[in-house]
Design a protein around this motif. Structure first.
Motif, PDB file in Angstrom:
ATOM      1  N   VAL A  68       7.173 -48.261   9.115  1.00  0.00           N
ATOM      2  CA  VAL A  68       7.107 -49.691   9.410  1.00  0.00           C
ATOM      3  C   VAL A  68       8.474 -50.147   9.909  1.00  0.00           C
ATOM      4  O   VAL A  68       9.508 -49.717   9.405  1.00  0.00           O
ATOM      5  CB  VAL A  68       6.704 -50.474   8.139  1.00  0.00           C
ATOM      6  N   GLN A  69       8.457 -51.011  10.918  1.00  0.00           N
ATOM      7  CA  GLN A  69       9.702 -51.553  11.452  1.00  0.00           C
ATOM      8  C   GLN A  69       9.452 -52.964  11.965  1.00  0.00           C
ATOM      9  O   GLN A  69       8.316 -53.402  12.072  1.00  0.00           O
ATOM     10  CB  GLN A  69      10.235 -50.666  12.571  1.00  0.00           C
ATOM     11  N   LEU A  70      10.523 -53.667  12.287  1.00  0.00           N
ATOM     12  CA  LEU A  70      10.394 -55.005  12.858  1.00  0.00           C
ATOM     13  C   LEU A  70      10.177 -54.897  14.357  1.00  0.00           C
ATOM     14  O   LEU A  70      10.607 -53.934  14.985  1.00  0.00           O
ATOM     15  CB  LEU A  70      11.648 -55.827  12.573  1.00  0.00           C
ATOM     16  N   THR A  71       9.507 -55.906  14.899  1.00  0.00           N
ATOM     17  CA  THR A  71       9.256 -55.941  16.338  1.00  0.00           C
ATOM     18  C   THR A  71       9.377 -57.378  16.849  1.00  0.00           C
ATOM     19  O   THR A  71       9.200 -58.321  16.083  1.00  0.00           O
ATOM     20  CB  THR A  71       7.865 -55.384  16.689  1.00  0.00           C
ATOM     21  N   ALA A  72       9.677 -57.516  18.110  1.00  0.00           N
ATOM     22  CA  ALA A  72       9.655 -58.819  18.770  1.00  0.00           C
ATOM     23  C   ALA A  72       8.408 -58.962  19.628  1.00  0.00           C
ATOM     24  O   ALA A  72       8.200 -59.970  20.280  1.00  0.00           O
ATOM     25  CB  ALA A  72      10.904 -58.992  19.629  1.00  0.00           C
ATOM     26  N   ASP A  73       7.554 -57.933  19.595  1.00  0.00           N
ATOM     27  CA  ASP A  73       6.343 -57.895  20.402  1.00  0.00           C
ATOM     28  C   ASP A  73       5.122 -58.239  19.544  1.00  0.00           C
ATOM     29  O   ASP A  73       4.667 -57.407  18.751  1.00  0.00           O
ATOM     30  CB  ASP A  73       6.180 -56.503  21.011  1.00  0.00           C
ATOM     31  N   PRO A  74       4.568 -59.440  19.693  1.00  0.00           N
ATOM     32  CA  PRO A  74       3.405 -59.821  18.888  1.00  0.00           C
ATOM     33  C   PRO A  74       2.212 -58.877  19.054  1.00  0.00           C
ATOM     34  O   PRO A  74       1.420 -58.717  18.134  1.00  0.00           O
ATOM     35  CB  PRO A  74       3.056 -61.220  19.396  1.00  0.00           C
ATOM     36  N   ALA A  75       2.096 -58.231  20.204  1.00  0.00           N
ATOM     37  CA  ALA A  75       0.977 -57.308  20.435  1.00  0.00           C
ATOM     38  C   ALA A  75       1.067 -56.062  19.549  1.00  0.00           C
ATOM     39  O   ALA A  75       0.068 -55.374  19.351  1.00  0.00           O
ATOM     40  CB  ALA A  75       0.939 -56.893  21.902  1.00  0.00           C
ATOM     41  N   ARG A  76       2.234 -55.769  19.014  1.00  0.00           N
ATOM     42  CA  ARG A  76       2.422 -54.614  18.134  1.00  0.00           C
ATOM     43  C   ARG A  76       2.416 -54.994  16.656  1.00  0.00           C
ATOM     44  O   ARG A  76       2.419 -54.125  15.783  1.00  0.00           O
ATOM     45  CB  ARG A  76       3.726 -53.901  18.473  1.00  0.00           C
ATOM     46  N   ALA A  77       2.418 -56.289  16.372  1.00  0.00           N
ATOM     47  CA  ALA A  77       2.562 -56.764  14.995  1.00  0.00           C
ATOM     48  C   ALA A  77       1.285 -56.599  14.185  1.00  0.00           C
ATOM     49  O   ALA A  77       0.203 -56.973  14.630  1.00  0.00           O
ATOM     50  CB  ALA A  77       2.998 -58.225  14.991  1.00  0.00           C
ATOM     51  N   ILE A  78       1.450 -56.030  12.991  1.00  0.00           N
ATOM     52  CA  ILE A  78       0.343 -55.915  12.038  1.00  0.00           C
ATOM     53  C   ILE A  78       0.545 -56.844  10.849  1.00  0.00           C
ATOM     54  O   ILE A  78      -0.290 -56.908   9.959  1.00  0.00           O
ATOM     55  CB  ILE A  78       0.169 -54.466  11.535  1.00  0.00           C
ATOM     56  N   GLY A  79       1.677 -57.539  10.844  1.00  0.00           N
ATOM     57  CA  GLY A  79       1.971 -58.437   9.742  1.00  0.00           C
ATOM     58  C   GLY A  79       3.240 -59.220   9.984  1.00  0.00           C
ATOM     59  O   GLY A  79       3.839 -59.139  11.058  1.00  0.00           O
ATOM     60  N   ILE A  80       3.611 -59.971   8.960  1.00  0.00           N
ATOM     61  CA  ILE A  80       4.774 -60.847   9.074  1.00  0.00           C
ATOM     62  C   ILE A  80       5.660 -60.730   7.842  1.00  0.00           C
ATOM     63  O   ILE A  80       5.207 -60.363   6.757  1.00  0.00           O
ATOM     64  CB  ILE A  80       4.356 -62.318   9.251  1.00  0.00           C
ATOM     65  N   ILE A  81       6.926 -61.078   8.052  1.00  0.00           N
ATOM     66  CA  ILE A  81       7.847 -61.300   6.943  1.00  0.00           C
ATOM     67  C   ILE A  81       8.257 -62.755   7.035  1.00  0.00           C
ATOM     68  O   ILE A  81       8.701 -63.232   8.083  1.00  0.00           O
ATOM     69  CB  ILE A  81       9.097 -60.401   7.036  1.00  0.00           C
ATOM     70  N   LEU A  82       8.084 -63.451   5.947  1.00  0.00           N
ATOM     71  CA  LEU A  82       8.454 -64.855   5.867  1.00  0.00           C
ATOM     72  C   LEU A  82       9.732 -64.926   5.029  1.00  0.00           C
ATOM     73  O   LEU A  82       9.715 -64.700   3.833  1.00  0.00           O
ATOM     74  CB  LEU A  82       7.332 -65.648   5.194  1.00  0.00           C
ATOM     75  N   ALA A  83      10.847 -65.177   5.711  1.00  0.00           N
ATOM     76  CA  ALA A  83      12.157 -65.204   5.052  1.00  0.00           C
ATOM     77  C   ALA A  83      12.588 -66.644   4.833  1.00  0.00           C
ATOM     78  O   ALA A  83      12.817 -67.381   5.793  1.00  0.00           O
ATOM     79  CB  ALA A  83      13.166 -64.456   5.915  1.00  0.00           C
ATOM     80  N   LYS A  84      12.677 -67.031   3.562  1.00  0.00           N
ATOM     81  CA  LYS A  84      13.011 -68.413   3.238  1.00  0.00           C
ATOM     82  C   LYS A  84      14.493 -68.674   3.469  1.00  0.00           C
ATOM     83  O   LYS A  84      15.344 -67.928   3.030  1.00  0.00           O
ATOM     84  CB  LYS A  84      12.647 -68.721   1.781  1.00  0.00           C
ATOM     85  N   ARG A  85      14.748 -69.758   4.195  1.00  0.00           N
ATOM     86  CA  ARG A  85      16.124 -70.153   4.522  1.00  0.00           C
ATOM     87  C   ARG A  85      16.497 -71.410   3.744  1.00  0.00           C
ATOM     88  O   ARG A  85      15.635 -72.208   3.381  1.00  0.00           O
ATOM     89  CB  ARG A  85      16.261 -70.453   6.019  1.00  0.00           C
ATOM     90  N   ASP A  86      17.775 -71.599   3.580  1.00  0.00           N
ATOM     91  CA  ASP A  86      18.304 -72.851   3.057  1.00  0.00           C
ATOM     92  C   ASP A  86      18.199 -73.854   4.194  1.00  0.00           C
ATOM     93  O   ASP A  86      18.702 -73.613   5.280  1.00  0.00           O
ATOM     94  CB  ASP A  86      19.754 -72.650   2.633  1.00  0.00           C
ATOM     95  N   ALA A  87      17.542 -74.975   3.981  1.00  0.00           N
ATOM     96  CA  ALA A  87      17.323 -75.962   5.044  1.00  0.00           C
ATOM     97  C   ALA A  87      18.620 -76.482   5.624  1.00  0.00           C
ATOM     98  O   ALA A  87      18.643 -76.982   6.756  1.00  0.00           O
ATOM     99  CB  ALA A  87      16.488 -77.126   4.516  1.00  0.00           C
ATOM    100  N   ALA A  88      19.727 -76.330   4.928  1.00  0.00           N
ATOM    101  CA  ALA A  88      21.018 -76.815   5.417  1.00  0.00           C
ATOM    102  C   ALA A  88      21.642 -75.860   6.429  1.00  0.00           C
ATOM    103  O   ALA A  88      22.607 -76.197   7.089  1.00  0.00           O
ATOM    104  CB  ALA A  88      21.980 -77.007   4.247  1.00  0.00           C
ATOM    105  N   GLN A  89      21.087 -74.663   6.591  1.00  0.00           N
ATOM    106  CA  GLN A  89      21.656 -73.669   7.509  1.00  0.00           C
ATOM    107  C   GLN A  89      21.482 -74.074   8.940  1.00  0.00           C
ATOM    108  O   GLN A  89      20.589 -74.673   9.356  1.00  0.00           O
ATOM    109  CB  GLN A  89      21.029 -72.292   7.314  1.00  0.00           C
TER     110      GLN A  89
END
Length: 89
Positions: A68-89
């Motif tokens: 498994v690896q990260l991609t910028a290509d939605p056509a290759r995506a089988i899932g997502i990672i939702l990374a929570k950010r500090d809203a002040a960033q």
């Protein structure tokens, strides 16, 4: 099964809505049970996100190879990672 364009649009709309009182991860799992969904803190991610929102970074997971690896290509995506950010960033 890969991420469809319509699913990506719905995911982006949900994250862009920025409902501070709601946790979008639960809703994403409910709406898209076929997708791999992972959540983490944005500080745990070193790669550039696919999209950024006020409270979350969205990364796409590619599972087409044996690792498994990260991609910028939605056509290759089988899932997502939702990374929570500090809203002040």
């Amino acid at each position: 099964m890969t991420l469809t364009t319509q699913e990506l649009i719905e995911i982006e709309q949900l994250l862009a809505a920025d409902r501070a009182e709601e946790e979008p991860f639960v809703e994403l799992r409910r709406r898209f049970p076929q997708l791999a969904c992972v959540r983490c803190d944005a500080s745990d991610m070193t790669d550039q996100p696919f999209r950024q929102f006020v409270r979350f970074d969205l990364h796409l997971i590619d599972g087409s190879d044996h690792c498994v690896q990260l991609t910028a290509d939605p056509a290759r995506a089988i899932g997502i990672i939702l990374a929570k950010r500090d809203a002040a960033q």
